[in-house]
Design a protein around this motif. Sequence first.
Motif, PDB file in Angstrom:
ATOM      1  N   GLY A  51      45.510  34.125  22.899  1.00  0.00           N
ATOM      2  CA  GLY A  51      45.463  34.521  21.488  1.00  0.00           C
ATOM      3  C   GLY A  51      44.854  35.892  21.269  1.00  0.00           C
ATOM      4  O   GLY A  51      44.653  36.302  20.128  1.00  0.00           O
ATOM      5  N   THR A  52      44.528  36.613  22.358  1.00  0.00           N
ATOM      6  CA  THR A  52      44.003  37.970  22.187  1.00  0.00           C
ATOM      7  C   THR A  52      44.781  38.909  23.095  1.00  0.00           C
ATOM      8  O   THR A  52      45.621  38.462  23.880  1.00  0.00           O
ATOM      9  N   ASP A  53      44.458  40.207  23.010  1.00  0.00           N
ATOM     10  CA  ASP A  53      45.092  41.141  23.952  1.00  0.00           C
ATOM     11  C   ASP A  53      44.120  41.552  25.056  1.00  0.00           C
ATOM     12  O   ASP A  53      44.297  42.541  25.723  1.00  0.00           O
ATOM     13  N   LYS A  54      43.061  40.737  25.215  1.00  0.00           N
ATOM     14  CA  LYS A  54      42.106  41.043  26.291  1.00  0.00           C
ATOM     15  C   LYS A  54      42.726  40.634  27.627  1.00  0.00           C
ATOM     16  O   LYS A  54      43.323  39.568  27.758  1.00  0.00           O
ATOM     17  N   SER A  55      42.539  41.511  28.628  1.00  0.00           N
ATOM     18  CA  SER A  55      43.046  41.155  29.953  1.00  0.00           C
ATOM     19  C   SER A  55      42.239  41.854  31.023  1.00  0.00           C
ATOM     20  O   SER A  55      41.620  42.897  30.764  1.00  0.00           O
ATOM     21  N   VAL A  56      42.244  41.248  32.197  1.00  0.00           N
ATOM     22  CA  VAL A  56      41.566  41.883  33.334  1.00  0.00           C
ATOM     23  C   VAL A  56      42.379  41.547  34.579  1.00  0.00           C
ATOM     24  O   VAL A  56      42.779  40.392  34.779  1.00  0.00           O
ATOM     25  N   PRO A  57      42.718  42.552  35.369  1.00  0.00           N
ATOM     26  CA  PRO A  57      43.559  42.249  36.536  1.00  0.00           C
ATOM     27  C   PRO A  57      42.750  41.637  37.679  1.00  0.00           C
ATOM     28  O   PRO A  57      41.522  41.775  37.735  1.00  0.00           O
ATOM     29  N   PHE A  58      43.449  40.995  38.561  1.00  0.00           N
ATOM     30  CA  PHE A  58      42.832  40.299  39.692  1.00  0.00           C
ATOM     31  C   PHE A  58      41.967  41.254  40.509  1.00  0.00           C
ATOM     32  O   PHE A  58      40.867  40.892  40.951  1.00  0.00           O
ATOM     33  N   GLY A  59      42.432  42.470  40.713  1.00  0.00           N
ATOM     34  CA  GLY A  59      41.687  43.444  41.506  1.00  0.00           C
ATOM     35  C   GLY A  59      40.310  43.717  40.946  1.00  0.00           C
ATOM     36  O   GLY A  59      39.334  43.865  41.701  1.00  0.00           O
ATOM     37  N   THR A  60      40.220  43.766  39.644  1.00  0.00           N
ATOM     38  CA  THR A  60      38.931  44.003  39.012  1.00  0.00           C
ATOM     39  C   THR A  60      37.992  42.825  39.247  1.00  0.00           C
ATOM     40  O   THR A  60      36.796  42.992  39.531  1.00  0.00           O
ATOM     41  N   VAL A  61      38.545  41.641  39.143  1.00  0.00           N
ATOM     42  CA  VAL A  61      37.741  40.440  39.393  1.00  0.00           C
ATOM     43  C   VAL A  61      37.225  40.459  40.829  1.00  0.00           C
ATOM     44  O   VAL A  61      36.058  40.155  41.102  1.00  0.00           O
ATOM     45  N   ALA A  62      38.117  40.831  41.770  1.00  0.00           N
ATOM     46  CA  ALA A  62      37.721  40.860  43.179  1.00  0.00           C
ATOM     47  C   ALA A  62      36.557  41.815  43.403  1.00  0.00           C
ATOM     48  O   ALA A  62      35.562  41.479  44.045  1.00  0.00           O
ATOM     49  N   LEU A  63      36.680  43.016  42.864  1.00  0.00           N
ATOM     50  CA  LEU A  63      35.615  44.012  43.058  1.00  0.00           C
ATOM     51  C   LEU A  63      34.310  43.531  42.430  1.00  0.00           C
ATOM     52  O   LEU A  63      33.219  43.664  43.004  1.00  0.00           O
ATOM     53  N   THR A  64      34.463  42.950  41.255  1.00  0.00           N
ATOM     54  CA  THR A  64      33.284  42.448  40.564  1.00  0.00           C
ATOM     55  C   THR A  64      32.568  41.382  41.373  1.00  0.00           C
ATOM     56  O   THR A  64      31.341  41.316  41.399  1.00  0.00           O
ATOM     57  N   ALA A  65      33.330  40.548  42.052  1.00  0.00           N
ATOM     58  CA  ALA A  65      32.718  39.485  42.859  1.00  0.00           C
ATOM     59  C   ALA A  65      31.825  40.061  43.940  1.00  0.00           C
ATOM     60  O   ALA A  65      30.823  39.454  44.331  1.00  0.00           O
ATOM     61  N   TYR A  66      32.186  41.230  44.438  1.00  0.00           N
ATOM     62  CA  TYR A  66      31.410  41.822  45.529  1.00  0.00           C
ATOM     63  C   TYR A  66      30.435  42.885  45.052  1.00  0.00           C
ATOM     64  O   TYR A  66      29.561  43.315  45.818  1.00  0.00           O
ATOM     65  N   VAL A  67      30.598  43.316  43.796  1.00  0.00           N
ATOM     66  CA  VAL A  67      29.640  44.252  43.188  1.00  0.00           C
ATOM     67  C   VAL A  67      29.214  43.592  41.885  1.00  0.00           C
ATOM     68  O   VAL A  67      29.628  44.002  40.789  1.00  0.00           O
TER      69      VAL A  67
ATOM     70  N   VAL B 203      40.705  31.111  29.189  1.00  0.00           N
ATOM     71  CA  VAL B 203      41.260  32.109  30.113  1.00  0.00           C
ATOM     72  C   VAL B 203      42.503  31.567  30.811  1.00  0.00           C
ATOM     73  O   VAL B 203      42.504  30.452  31.329  1.00  0.00           O
ATOM     74  N   GLU B 204      43.550  32.401  30.803  1.00  0.00           N
ATOM     75  CA  GLU B 204      44.796  32.050  31.508  1.00  0.00           C
ATOM     76  C   GLU B 204      45.020  33.038  32.633  1.00  0.00           C
ATOM     77  O   GLU B 204      44.625  34.198  32.535  1.00  0.00           O
ATOM     78  N   PHE B 205      45.706  32.587  33.692  1.00  0.00           N
ATOM     79  CA  PHE B 205      46.011  33.477  34.804  1.00  0.00           C
ATOM     80  C   PHE B 205      47.513  33.457  35.042  1.00  0.00           C
ATOM     81  O   PHE B 205      48.100  32.416  35.303  1.00  0.00           O
ATOM     82  N   LYS B 206      48.146  34.628  34.928  1.00  0.00           N
ATOM     83  CA  LYS B 206      49.595  34.698  35.129  1.00  0.00           C
ATOM     84  C   LYS B 206      49.948  36.070  35.685  1.00  0.00           C
ATOM     85  O   LYS B 206      49.444  37.095  35.205  1.00  0.00           O
ATOM     86  N   ASN B 207      50.816  36.079  36.712  1.00  0.00           N
ATOM     87  CA  ASN B 207      51.290  37.333  37.306  1.00  0.00           C
ATOM     88  C   ASN B 207      50.161  38.276  37.691  1.00  0.00           C
ATOM     89  O   ASN B 207      50.244  39.489  37.503  1.00  0.00           O
ATOM     90  N   GLY B 208      49.073  37.701  38.217  1.00  0.00           N
ATOM     91  CA  GLY B 208      48.004  38.540  38.709  1.00  0.00           C
ATOM     92  C   GLY B 208      47.065  39.059  37.654  1.00  0.00           C
ATOM     93  O   GLY B 208      46.231  39.919  37.935  1.00  0.00           O
ATOM     94  N   VAL B 209      47.155  38.569  36.431  1.00  0.00           N
ATOM     95  CA  VAL B 209      46.306  39.076  35.353  1.00  0.00           C
ATOM     96  C   VAL B 209      45.637  37.906  34.622  1.00  0.00           C
ATOM     97  O   VAL B 209      46.288  36.896  34.346  1.00  0.00           O
ATOM     98  N   PHE B 210      44.355  38.076  34.316  1.00  0.00           N
ATOM     99  CA  PHE B 210      43.624  37.086  33.510  1.00  0.00           C
ATOM    100  C   PHE B 210      43.643  37.547  32.056  1.00  0.00           C
ATOM    101  O   PHE B 210      43.367  38.723  31.780  1.00  0.00           O
ATOM    102  N   THR B 211      43.984  36.626  31.154  1.00  0.00           N
ATOM    103  CA  THR B 211      43.998  36.973  29.728  1.00  0.00           C
ATOM    104  C   THR B 211      43.230  35.922  28.947  1.00  0.00           C
ATOM    105  O   THR B 211      43.010  34.815  29.428  1.00  0.00           O
TER     106      THR B 211
END
Lengths: 264, 794
Positions: free
Chosen positions: B598-614, B587-595
């Motif tokens: 070698g893939t096109d999978k990504s998840v933005p920081f906001g999603t991670v934040a919400l997930t941490a609390y839900v 997993v790499e983190f750049k410009n607020g996005v986790f990717t």
Amino acid sequence: MHNFAFHRPTSVADAAKAIGAASDGKFVAGGQTLLPTLRQRLAQPSDMIDLSAIAELKGIKVEGDGITIGAGTTHSEVANSADVQKTIPALAHLASLIGDHQVRQRGTIGGSIANNDPAADYPAAALGLGATVKTNKREIKADDFFKGMFETALEEGEIIVSLHFPKPEKAGYEKFRQPASRFALVGVFVAKTKSGVRVAVTGAGPGVFRSKELEAALGGNFSADAAKGVKISANGLNGDLHGSPEYRASLVSTLAGRAAAGAK
Amino acid sequence: MPEGTGSATGIGASVKRKEDFRFLTGRGTYTDDINRPGQTYAYILRSPHASADIAKIDTAKAKAAPGVVTILTGADYDKGGLPCGWQIHSKDGSPMAEPPHFPLCKDKVRHVGDQVALVIAETYAQARDAAELIDVTYQETKPIISLADADKPGQPQVWPDAKNNTCFDWHIGDKAAVDAAFAKAAHVTKIDIVNQRLIPNAMEPRAAIGDFDRATGEFTLYTTSQNPHVIRLLMGAFVLQIPESKLRVVAPDVGGGFGSKIFHYAEEALVTWAAGKVERPIKWTSDRSEAFLTDAHGRDQINHAELAMDKDGKFLALRVATKANMGAYLSTFAPCVPTYLSATLLAGVYSTPAIYGEVKAIFTNTAVVDAYRGAGRPETTYLLERLVEKAARETGIDRVEIRRKNFIPKDAFPYQTPVALQYDSGDYFSTLDMALKNADWAGFEKRKAEAKGRGKLRGIGISTYLEACGIAPSAVVGSLGARAGLYETGQIRVHPTGSVTVFTGTHSHGQGHETTFAQLVSEGLGIPIENIEVSHGDTNKIPFGMGTYGSRSLAVGGSAIVKAMDKIITKSKRIAAHLMEASVADVEFKNGVFTVVGTDKSVPFGTVALTAYVPHNYPITELEPGLEETAFYDPLNFTFPGGCHICEVEIDPDTGTVEVVNFTAVDDIGRVINPMIAEGQIHGGVAQGIGQALLEAAAYDEESGQLLTGSYMDYCMPRADNIPNINVGNHVTLCTHNPLGAKGVGEVGAIGSPPAVINAVLDALLPLGVKDIAMPATPHKVWQAIQTAKKAAE
């Protein structure tokens, strides 16, 4: 500040009555000296008589041999008056140098003259031009008006109504500011008048005074060089944190020369 | 930490200050703006004498005055004294004299303004009126005011335990090596310097509100402090014995400090103590006259220095003897200013191999003296740059070349100085060359000739300097006598919907941290700057921090925030890995996005934040929910910003007036977060430096001990027309030991500038035979120097 009774007369006569009736009354015009004094609890008048609503004290009029300025006229009004600028430009210039923008909106020529602070600018103009102080009782010549530090010829309760400045052939004012207060450490008003050269010095001594030596030198040759050559005695001049008597003495002749050179 | 991605709100961007909206529209909340229900007002009766025994205090009439709640004196005060936070040992190993410092005088007053009685009333005017009715019987004693004379035998003693008014007699360096070098020297230059006492004059005067909640037994102090946790610790533990869990200190918006609001002052302790007694809030607000008398003053050192050189002008050794004024009491950090913040800087930017410094700290019947913008480093820089300049004049070596030939070489870093400090990085050659160019040093002679035609004497002066800040590595300062740690704390709380609050133990009182720290986090977490709040000042909200001073907030506080961000990112990557069904290593983190690499999978920081609390789709057995991390960062070393200042002046020889016509600064402050704010810091610092050089001086009457410069009528503050446009340049060598590479900028302006100004004044007056002048070089002083030189020439 401590408590006091406040009056706002609309005539000189009512103002005179009010101060007569007070046990320890004080006039206030622009308040630029009195209000800081009250805030520091250095004075405790029983009554304050506000002169700012009196119409007789206002106005600038070109008349006679010069210009008459009401005692209640602010420094800003004098500095910006087309009549003053045309008749005695050095007087308008001096007024523009007093205090700062805010002070000039409130401070009055009558207040300045009546207070006679040893570093005030107007006494130098009044003495330098040979002005006449008109009160509600009499007329007093400038040469007879300024008596010493914060002391004038005014009697208790006497009110300055206006000042008349005769128009000089030319005049100039140079002010060297005390760096902290920006009052005049030394201020010199030089005028070529009908009766000869007059040089009035403020800030240097216990009160405004005329310099005979500079009047003689500039009377012969109205130039910066003539003034620079005059060695002023340091005797009796003020000495404090901001300047020794010798320094003030040196500034007197330097500024007199610059005032003469820039005279209009 | 990323270099700066060029984003408009990240590192290196001149983002407009968030704070300015409320400050410029009158919506700031300063301590005096706060009003507590049932509030009473305090007025402090102060000593009119510099030294006196208190024979009697009669408060009967005053207590009966309208509106008075109570009146308290030293006899009522039953708590501890204000502590000193730094212990210095003398040459013989004995600890410094540490006299008691009670917030209300018990039997003696020791300076004009000393606290004699605390009046508490329903209104401020009533408190003030009542104070006038207190009858104090003083027996005046002769004060000792002069720093030069105070340690001579037979002088009045401020404290019985401090013989010859000496608090300590300390030294640093290698005396034997220095003496040996002087014995071989081809040339020795000597100089005597007075670094005059200054009064800080922050725009907002001090204020304090003490409150006690009878229901919970909790105390609250609102105060104009640069470091609320420090006040809570000092006051709670040493003065009033209140456990920290029951003591909350809040520093709201604070209008400038410059060091004067670091210290734990009597008034803070008094309103808190008295609030516990009357069980109502008590507000105290200083007026400006009080501030002149009782805010900690700055500087006030006398120095004698000698520089030994070989025949080519290479520095062989330096020795310095200093007397430093403490005032009547020891303020919180006072002992470290002339010692560990001054003498350890005696190498400056030079490779002088042997250095020895001696410092005597002296008590006098004056207000306390403590850190003030630069705190010791301006004193040392002024001394060094005046001494080096004099050495150049005496030996005939060019003023720039003598500096250049003695600079620490570019490849000598890390450089161990002979006075404890080890510099990490620096390039004095580049800042010098850039400043010479920006100031058009080469074209000066032409400008000088043109000025002569107008009757003015024109001079140019230079200062090459560095300083030590980013205060400080705890173990190091602890070994030197500090009674505190000097780490900083950063806590990042990510909220469920993705906005972030950054809690910092620093305390912005003009520095703009709400903007710059938000820039750091915006860049680091890749989230919009509008979604970031920076919270500071309330000990109930923020983990323990040491506050803002010593140019430490970015270097130490910013580094703590970076460390906290690292922890946030580490945890976020684990959450993101789980969401993207990948291994954390991919997993790499750049410009607020986790990717996932070698893939096109990504998840933005906001999603991670919400997930941490839900935490529904979440590695719940391996990872706690939530996304908030705290870091305490203890710096590995001081930081060493520095550079070159060049000043040009024109002097009117008839009046002595000095006009600063050009000022050029090139400073290396390491990583710059917000160039606009950094430039503003240089402007302000240079203005204060010009103030010290030409305008400001606190003066006491030597007979009576009255403060002669007790208002702006006599204490000359710089105004806009005293300061020219300042040409600010910048050269970067990164700090090697903190994650930001930041060195700090808060004080360099005030440190580098005074010697540049005075060297320019002396350069202008050199043709008249003037060789020395003391600060402030007022028109009077300049005129006197000219007259003296004229007489000597006759």
